[in-house]
Design a protein around this motif. Structure first.
Motif, PDB file in Angstrom:
ATOM      1  N   VAL A  55     -20.585  36.272 -28.660  1.00  0.00           N
ATOM      2  CA  VAL A  55     -21.175  36.996 -29.902  1.00  0.00           C
ATOM      3  C   VAL A  55     -22.348  36.505 -30.192  1.00  0.00           C
ATOM      4  CG1 VAL A  55     -20.371  36.953 -32.361  1.00  0.00           C
ATOM      5  CG2 VAL A  55     -18.674  37.340 -30.543  1.00  0.00           C
ATOM      6  N   GLU A  56     -22.456  35.168 -30.076  1.00  0.00           N
ATOM      7  CA  GLU A  56     -24.053  34.758 -30.363  1.00  0.00           C
ATOM      8  C   GLU A  56     -25.048  35.293 -29.583  1.00  0.00           C
ATOM      9  OE1 GLU A  56     -20.984  31.785 -31.923  1.00  0.00           O
ATOM     10  OE2 GLU A  56     -21.317  33.040 -30.295  1.00  0.00           O
ATOM     11  N   LEU A  57     -24.725  35.473 -28.425  1.00  0.00           N
ATOM     12  CA  LEU A  57     -25.869  35.964 -27.338  1.00  0.00           C
ATOM     13  C   LEU A  57     -26.067  37.569 -27.621  1.00  0.00           C
ATOM     14  CD1 LEU A  57     -24.547  34.207 -24.013  1.00  0.00           C
ATOM     15  CD2 LEU A  57     -26.594  34.192 -25.022  1.00  0.00           C
ATOM     16  N   GLU A  58     -25.193  38.224 -28.094  1.00  0.00           N
ATOM     17  CA  GLU A  58     -25.077  39.698 -28.573  1.00  0.00           C
ATOM     18  C   GLU A  58     -26.050  39.885 -29.681  1.00  0.00           C
ATOM     19  OE1 GLU A  58     -24.281  42.428 -26.929  1.00  0.00           O
ATOM     20  OE2 GLU A  58     -23.017  41.357 -25.202  1.00  0.00           O
ATOM     21  N   ASN A  59     -25.824  38.820 -30.530  1.00  0.00           N
ATOM     22  CA  ASN A  59     -26.614  38.543 -31.706  1.00  0.00           C
ATOM     23  C   ASN A  59     -28.113  38.052 -31.717  1.00  0.00           C
ATOM     24  OD1 ASN A  59     -24.854  40.485 -33.296  1.00  0.00           O
ATOM     25  ND2 ASN A  59     -23.608  38.257 -33.532  1.00  0.00           N
ATOM     26  N   GLY A  60     -28.476  37.359 -30.587  1.00  0.00           N
ATOM     27  CA  GLY A  60     -29.526  36.757 -30.621  1.00  0.00           C
ATOM     28  C   GLY A  60     -29.401  35.170 -30.707  1.00  0.00           C
ATOM     29  N   ALA A  61     -29.519  34.351 -29.380  1.00  0.00           N
ATOM     30  CA  ALA A  61     -29.340  33.092 -29.480  1.00  0.00           C
ATOM     31  C   ALA A  61     -30.111  32.583 -28.043  1.00  0.00           C
ATOM     32  CB  ALA A  61     -27.809  32.698 -29.114  1.00  0.00           C
ATOM     33  N   LEU A  62     -30.142  31.265 -28.168  1.00  0.00           N
ATOM     34  CA  LEU A  62     -30.711  30.376 -26.938  1.00  0.00           C
ATOM     35  C   LEU A  62     -29.628  29.384 -26.731  1.00  0.00           C
ATOM     36  CD1 LEU A  62     -32.806  29.302 -24.962  1.00  0.00           C
ATOM     37  CD2 LEU A  62     -33.482  27.767 -26.914  1.00  0.00           C
ATOM     38  N   ILE A  63     -29.301  29.574 -25.418  1.00  0.00           N
ATOM     39  CA  ILE A  63     -28.325  28.576 -25.111  1.00  0.00           C
ATOM     40  C   ILE A  63     -28.638  27.628 -24.047  1.00  0.00           C
ATOM     41  CG2 ILE A  63     -25.797  28.143 -24.096  1.00  0.00           C
ATOM     42  CD1 ILE A  63     -25.073  30.902 -25.328  1.00  0.00           C
ATOM     43  N   THR A  64     -28.577  26.460 -24.013  1.00  0.00           N
ATOM     44  CA  THR A  64     -28.911  25.582 -22.924  1.00  0.00           C
ATOM     45  C   THR A  64     -27.595  24.908 -22.496  1.00  0.00           C
ATOM     46  OG1 THR A  64     -31.000  25.023 -24.211  1.00  0.00           O
ATOM     47  CG2 THR A  64     -30.592  23.489 -22.598  1.00  0.00           C
ATOM     48  N   VAL A  65     -27.592  25.022 -21.194  1.00  0.00           N
ATOM     49  CA  VAL A  65     -26.487  24.373 -20.130  1.00  0.00           C
ATOM     50  C   VAL A  65     -26.701  23.359 -19.304  1.00  0.00           C
ATOM     51  CG1 VAL A  65     -24.360  24.675 -18.855  1.00  0.00           C
ATOM     52  CG2 VAL A  65     -25.264  26.744 -20.020  1.00  0.00           C
ATOM     53  N   ASP A  66     -26.483  22.149 -19.782  1.00  0.00           N
ATOM     54  CA  ASP A  66     -26.884  20.923 -18.698  1.00  0.00           C
ATOM     55  C   ASP A  66     -25.387  20.543 -18.455  1.00  0.00           C
ATOM     56  OD1 ASP A  66     -25.917  18.786 -20.484  1.00  0.00           O
ATOM     57  OD2 ASP A  66     -27.928  18.879 -21.324  1.00  0.00           O
ATOM     58  N   PRO A  67     -25.343  19.504 -17.378  1.00  0.00           N
ATOM     59  CA  PRO A  67     -24.027  18.994 -16.896  1.00  0.00           C
ATOM     60  C   PRO A  67     -23.126  18.182 -17.692  1.00  0.00           C
ATOM     61  CG  PRO A  67     -25.635  18.719 -15.364  1.00  0.00           C
ATOM     62  CD  PRO A  67     -26.540  19.250 -16.675  1.00  0.00           C
ATOM     63  N   GLN A  68     -23.973  17.825 -18.936  1.00  0.00           N
ATOM     64  CA  GLN A  68     -23.108  16.975 -19.937  1.00  0.00           C
ATOM     65  C   GLN A  68     -22.581  17.902 -21.304  1.00  0.00           C
ATOM     66  OE1 GLN A  68     -25.895  15.455 -18.257  1.00  0.00           O
ATOM     67  NE2 GLN A  68     -24.357  14.592 -17.076  1.00  0.00           N
ATOM     68  N   ARG A  69     -23.328  18.826 -21.637  1.00  0.00           N
ATOM     69  CA  ARG A  69     -23.067  19.486 -22.765  1.00  0.00           C
ATOM     70  C   ARG A  69     -23.805  20.711 -22.736  1.00  0.00           C
ATOM     71  NH1 ARG A  69     -26.925  16.395 -26.990  1.00  0.00           N
ATOM     72  NH2 ARG A  69     -28.788  16.643 -25.804  1.00  0.00           N
ATOM     73  N   THR A  70     -23.377  21.688 -23.614  1.00  0.00           N
ATOM     74  CA  THR A  70     -24.141  22.991 -24.005  1.00  0.00           C
ATOM     75  C   THR A  70     -24.384  22.947 -25.527  1.00  0.00           C
ATOM     76  OG1 THR A  70     -22.632  24.196 -22.403  1.00  0.00           O
ATOM     77  CG2 THR A  70     -23.617  25.600 -23.900  1.00  0.00           C
ATOM     78  N   ARG A  71     -25.715  23.469 -25.600  1.00  0.00           N
ATOM     79  CA  ARG A  71     -26.300  23.521 -26.896  1.00  0.00           C
ATOM     80  C   ARG A  71     -26.633  25.082 -27.393  1.00  0.00           C
ATOM     81  NH1 ARG A  71     -28.853  19.543 -24.454  1.00  0.00           N
ATOM     82  NH2 ARG A  71     -30.552  20.740 -23.788  1.00  0.00           N
ATOM     83  N   LEU A  72     -26.491  25.290 -28.533  1.00  0.00           N
ATOM     84  CA  LEU A  72     -26.790  26.749 -29.054  1.00  0.00           C
ATOM     85  C   LEU A  72     -27.617  26.629 -30.264  1.00  0.00           C
ATOM     86  CD1 LEU A  72     -25.805  29.834 -29.322  1.00  0.00           C
ATOM     87  CD2 LEU A  72     -24.051  28.970 -31.190  1.00  0.00           C
ATOM     88  N   ARG A  73     -28.652  27.735 -29.973  1.00  0.00           N
ATOM     89  CA  ARG A  73     -29.414  27.924 -31.279  1.00  0.00           C
ATOM     90  C   ARG A  73     -29.633  29.182 -31.538  1.00  0.00           C
ATOM     91  NH1 ARG A  73     -35.032  24.761 -31.155  1.00  0.00           N
ATOM     92  NH2 ARG A  73     -35.015  25.565 -33.149  1.00  0.00           N
ATOM     93  N   LEU A  74     -29.374  29.585 -32.765  1.00  0.00           N
ATOM     94  CA  LEU A  74     -29.372  31.002 -32.956  1.00  0.00           C
ATOM     95  C   LEU A  74     -30.997  31.569 -33.265  1.00  0.00           C
ATOM     96  CD1 LEU A  74     -26.636  31.217 -35.868  1.00  0.00           C
ATOM     97  CD2 LEU A  74     -26.406  31.728 -33.161  1.00  0.00           C
ATOM     98  N   LEU A  75     -31.194  32.657 -32.807  1.00  0.00           N
ATOM     99  CA  LEU A  75     -32.517  33.394 -33.296  1.00  0.00           C
ATOM    100  C   LEU A  75     -32.491  34.115 -34.444  1.00  0.00           C
ATOM    101  CD1 LEU A  75     -33.309  34.388 -29.422  1.00  0.00           C
ATOM    102  CD2 LEU A  75     -33.846  32.546 -30.803  1.00  0.00           C
ATOM    103  N   PRO A  76     -33.815  34.435 -35.097  1.00  0.00           N
ATOM    104  CA  PRO A  76     -34.959  33.711 -34.648  1.00  0.00           C
ATOM    105  C   PRO A  76     -34.910  32.157 -34.928  1.00  0.00           C
ATOM    106  CG  PRO A  76     -35.417  34.864 -36.570  1.00  0.00           C
ATOM    107  CD  PRO A  76     -33.875  35.260 -36.096  1.00  0.00           C
TER     108      PRO A  76
END
Length: 124
Positions: A98-119
């Motif tokens: 849902v966040e990706l459909e609306n505009g987001a930056l997701i960072t995936v690393d082996p330990q965790r995933t982070r989400l930032r909404l755009l803009p």
């Protein structure tokens, strides 16, 4: 969801993502191998893709332009082989669709995933 895979990731990502139910394409199938990141971002935005990349430039472009789209999923791992981190990326995309459909930056690393909404918020 449509996913555009950046040149810095293997075309093998296409098969994995398609098998997971996504409509994906590698940039090498769509544009010039030496295209600047801004061109890839513009193509993704116009054509409704989420960009999958290993490149930090895409988040910098979003920050500099106060962009709302396209959404970006960036992998931050030493090993970006889809056999190693692929299912973690797929899980993140599914959980945050849902966040990706609306505009987001997701960072995936082996330990965790982070989400930032755009803009991104403007700094003063």
């Amino acid at each position: 969801m449509k996913i555009l895979i950046d040149m810095n990731l293997s075309p093998r990502w296409v098969k994995l993502l398609n098998e997971a139910g996504f409509d994906s394409a590698h940039w090498s199938m769509l544009g010039a191998n030496n295209a600047p990141d801004t061109e890839i971002m513009a193509y993704a935005k116009i054509n409704g893709y989420v960009v999958l990349t290993y490149d930090l430039d895409f988040s910098a472009i979003l920050a500099a332009t106060h962009g709302e789209k396209p959404s970006v999923v960036q992998i931050r791992a030493e090993n970006v082989n889809p056999d190693v981190i692929g299912w973690q990326v797929i899980t993140a995309i599914r959980q945050m669709s849902v966040e990706l459909e609306n505009g987001a930056l997701i960072t995936v690393d082996p330990q965790r995933t982070r989400l930032r909404l755009l803009p991104f918020p403007t700094r003063y």
